[in-house]
Design a protein around this motif. Structure first.
Motif, short mmCIF file in Angstrom:
data_model
loop_
_atom_site.label_atom_id
_atom_site.label_comp_id
_atom_site.label_asym_id
_atom_site.label_seq_id
_atom_site.Cartn_x
_atom_site.Cartn_y
_atom_site.Cartn_z
N THR A 137 53.67 46.32 38.32
CA THR A 137 52.88 45.86 39.47
C THR A 137 51.39 45.84 39.16
OG1 THR A 137 52.56 48.07 40.45
CG2 THR A 137 54.59 46.89 41.02
N ILE A 138 50.96 46.58 38.16
CA ILE A 138 49.52 46.72 37.90
C ILE A 138 48.87 45.42 37.41
CG2 ILE A 138 47.80 47.91 36.46
CD1 ILE A 138 49.50 50.46 36.78
N PRO A 139 49.41 44.74 36.37
CA PRO A 139 48.78 43.49 35.93
C PRO A 139 48.66 42.42 37.04
CG PRO A 139 50.18 44.31 34.19
CD PRO A 139 50.45 45.18 35.38
N PRO A 140 49.69 42.18 37.86
CA PRO A 140 49.51 41.20 38.95
C PRO A 140 48.43 41.60 39.95
CG PRO A 140 51.83 41.59 38.55
CD PRO A 140 51.09 42.63 37.78
N TYR A 141 48.40 42.88 40.34
CA TYR A 141 47.40 43.35 41.30
C TYR A 141 46.00 43.30 40.68
CZ TYR A 141 51.26 45.22 44.18
OH TYR A 141 52.39 45.36 44.95
N LEU A 142 45.89 43.73 39.42
CA LEU A 142 44.60 43.77 38.75
C LEU A 142 44.04 42.36 38.57
CD1 LEU A 142 42.93 46.16 37.59
CD2 LEU A 142 43.88 45.60 35.35
N THR A 143 44.89 41.42 38.18
CA THR A 143 44.43 40.05 37.98
C THR A 143 44.00 39.41 39.30
OG1 THR A 143 45.96 39.83 36.11
CG2 THR A 143 45.01 37.80 36.98
N ALA A 144 44.79 39.63 40.36
CA ALA A 144 44.42 39.10 41.67
C ALA A 144 43.08 39.68 42.12
CB ALA A 144 45.51 39.41 42.69
N LEU A 145 42.88 40.96 41.88
CA LEU A 145 41.63 41.62 42.25
C LEU A 145 40.43 40.94 41.58
CD1 LEU A 145 39.83 43.96 43.28
CD2 LEU A 145 40.60 45.30 41.29
N TYR A 146 40.51 40.74 40.27
CA TYR A 146 39.37 40.21 39.54
C TYR A 146 39.26 38.69 39.60
CZ TYR A 146 38.70 44.94 37.86
OH TYR A 146 38.47 46.29 37.80
N SER A 147 40.27 38.04 40.18
CA SER A 147 40.18 36.59 40.36
C SER A 147 39.33 36.22 41.56
CB SER A 147 41.58 35.98 40.53
OG SER A 147 42.12 36.28 41.81
N ILE A 148 39.05 37.20 42.42
CA ILE A 148 38.26 36.94 43.64
C ILE A 148 36.81 36.69 43.26
CG2 ILE A 148 37.44 37.94 45.81
CD1 ILE A 148 40.09 39.50 45.93
N LYS A 149 36.24 35.61 43.77
CA LYS A 149 34.85 35.25 43.46
C LYS A 149 33.88 36.24 44.10
CE LYS A 149 35.80 30.28 43.04
NZ LYS A 149 35.56 28.93 43.61
N PRO A 150 32.72 36.42 43.48
CA PRO A 150 31.72 37.37 44.03
C PRO A 150 31.29 36.99 45.44
CG PRO A 150 31.14 36.67 41.79
CD PRO A 150 32.27 35.80 42.23
N GLY A 151 31.12 38.01 46.28
CA GLY A 151 30.56 37.80 47.60
C GLY A 151 31.54 37.41 48.69
N VAL A 152 32.81 37.26 48.35
CA VAL A 152 33.80 36.91 49.38
C VAL A 152 34.97 37.90 49.31
CG1 VAL A 152 33.23 34.45 49.35
CG2 VAL A 152 35.03 35.31 47.84
N ASN A 153 35.77 37.89 50.38
CA ASN A 153 37.01 38.68 50.43
C ASN A 153 36.81 40.16 50.09
OD1 ASN A 153 38.79 36.59 51.21
ND2 ASN A 153 38.86 35.82 49.11
N GLN A 154 35.78 40.75 50.73
CA GLN A 154 35.53 42.16 50.45
C GLN A 154 36.68 43.06 50.90
OE1 GLN A 154 32.08 41.27 52.24
NE2 GLN A 154 30.84 41.23 50.39
#
Length: 374
Positions: free
Chosen positions: A26-43
Motif C-alpha cells: 500500500t505504501i508505493p501507491p499512497y506515496l506516489t499519490a501524495l507527491y503527485s499533488i501540485k504545490p498549493g492545492v489539495n492540502q
C-alpha cells in the motif's frame, strides 16, 4: 465465520510474511499519490495521505513484531516481497488491482477498496472465503496449493484469520506446557524507535499483546466494530479519511459510516501531475529521455536500499528504524524529479517511480527481456 483456519506454526509465519507484503504494497501507491499533488492545492488530501503512509509503516512494523515474536524472520529483501504494479493485494483479494497513479478520483476509488471494512455486501454475507475467478497465481498466497481458494474480502478478514490462528496455536502449545512466543525479545520494535501519531508501537511477547497488535491494524484501517473511529486513539480510520475526500465533507462525532455531516472540504481533482500510470523503466525511451530513465533507475536502487535497511532494523538493529521515515520522505525529491517531467514517447504524460526493486523476481525477468531485445 471463515472457512479457512491456520493450523501450523509455519502457516502462521507465512501469513505474517504476507501481512508484511500487504502493508508494504500500500505504501508505493499512497506515496506516489501524495507527491503527485501540485504545490498549493489539495492540502487536506496531502495531510491525509502523509499520515496514512506513516501509519502503514507502523502496520508493517507491527506485523514484523508479531512474526519475530513467534520465532520468524522478517525479510523484505526476498525476491517476491515487492509486488509488481498493478497487482492484487497479497492478502488474497482479487476483485480489484492496486496500481501506481496520480491523485484523483480513480486513485481514491482504489484506496477505498484497499481499506474497505470487513462488513460484506449482502450477497457475500456468510459465504466464507470467496472462490477465485482468476488464476490463483495472481497473489502470493495462491502460490501454495493448499491456499488456491484463499480469497479474503478485506484486510480486516485477513487479520482476523491471523488472530484466530494465533489463539488456536497458543492454546495447543499451552496444553503441553509450551508457548509459540519463543522469539528473541531484543528484536521487538517499540515507540522509542518509531513515532506515529496514530497508535503506540509496543513489544509483542504473548497472546494478549499479539491480539492487541492485530486489532490495532484492523481498527486503524477500517474502524472499530463497524464505527468510523479506531478504539485506541479515537481517530478516524483510513477508509473514512479517504471517504471524506471523495464526499467533500468531514466526518464529525456521531456521524454514521458513509454519511459525513461536518464542514465541507475542497478537493481539486485536476490538481495533480498527469503521470503515466504503472510506468516501467523499459517504457522510458533511453535515447530521448536518458536523464529520466536514469532517475527512475536510481530511485529503484535507493528504494531497494530502504527495504534492506528495514530488514536489518527488524532483525536485531531497531535503532535503524529511526532512519526509515526520514528516508521515506527523502524520496520526495527523487519522485518529484520524475513526476514533474514529461515523457517524450507518451504525449501528455509525465514520468513516475516504477518500484521495480533490483533483485526482485519480476525485475529479474524484465531485465532478461530487455537484454534479449537489445
Amino acid at each position: 465465520m471463515y472457512s479457512y483456519s491456520i493450523r501450523t506454526l509455519d502457516e502462521l509465519k507465512e501469513f505474517l510474511y504476507q501481512a508484511m507484503r500487504l502493508e508494504h504494497a500500500t505504501i508505493p501507491p499512497y506515496l506516489t499519490a501524495l507527491y503527485s499533488i501540485k504545490p498549493g492545492v489539495n492540502q487536506d488530501a496531502t495531510q491525509v495521505l502523509r499520515v496514512i503512509v506513516v501509519e502503514e509503516m507502523l502496520h508493517l512494523t507491527i506485523a514484523a513484531n508479531i512474526l519475530n515474536a513467534i520465532g520468524g524472520t522478517p525479510d523484505l529483501t526476498r525476491p517476491d516481497f515487492a509486488v509488481d504494479y498493478p497487482a492484487s493485494l497479497p492478502d488474497g483479494e482479487t476483485d480489484f488491482k492496486v496500481g501506481i497513479q496520480a491523485f484523483g478520483r480513480e486513485a481514491l476509488a482504489t484506496f477505498l477498496k484497499i481499506e474497505r471494512p470487513a462488513q460484506r455486501p449482502i450477497h457475500l454475507v456468510g459465504k466464507g472465503l470467496i472462490h477465485r475467478k482468476t488464476s490463483p497465481h495472481t497473489t502470493a498466497l495462491g502460490n501454495d496449493p493448499r491456499h488456491e481458494d484463499l480469497h479474503f474480502y478485506s484486510i480486516g478478514e485477513f487479520y482476523s484469520t491471523i488472530a484466530e490462528g494465533i489463539k488456536y496455536l497458543e492454546a495447543e502449545a499451552h496444553r503441553v506446557g509450551t508457548t509459540i512466543f519463543t522469539g528473541d525479545r531484543s528484536r521487538q520494535i517499540t515507540s522509542e524507535y518509531y513515532y506515529s501519531g496514530g497508535g503506540e508501537l509496543f513489544a509483542v511477547t504473548d497472546l494478549k499483546s499479539a491480539l492487541e497488535a492485530t486489532e490495532l491494524i484492523i481498527e486503524q484501517g477500517e474502524g472499530d466494530g463497524g464505527g468510523i473511529y479506531d478504539d485506541n486513539e479515537h481517530e478516524l480510520a483510513h477508509y473514512y479519511r479517504f471517504d471524506e475526500l471523495v464526499k467533500g465533507r468531514y466526518y464529525q462525532k456521531g456521524d454514521q459510516p458513509g454519511h459525513p455531516t461536518g464542514p465541507q472540504l475542497q478537493v481539486d481533482w485536476e490538481g495533480a501531475y498527469p503521470i503515466k500510470a504503472n510506468l516501467k523503466v523499459v517504457d522510458i525511451d533511453i535515447k530521448k529521455d536518458p536523464e529520466l530513465r536514469e532517475a527512475a533507475t536510481a530511485f529503484n536502487t535507493r528504494y531497494g536500499e530502504f527495504l534492506q535497511l528495514l530488514t536489518r532494523a527488524y532483525n536485531g538493529q531497531p535503532t535503524l528504524l529511526l532512519e526509515a521515515v526520514p528516508i521515506m520522505f527523502e524520496f520526495r525529491n527523487m519522485i518529484l524529479e520524475l513526476i514533474r517531467n514529461p515523457l517524450t514517447n507518451h504525449p501528455g504524460k509525465n514520468g513516475c517511480p516504477t518500484y521495480e526493486i533490483p533483485g526482485s523476481t519480476k525485475q529479474a525477468a524484465v531485465t532478461r527481456q530487455a537484454e534479449v531485445r537489445a
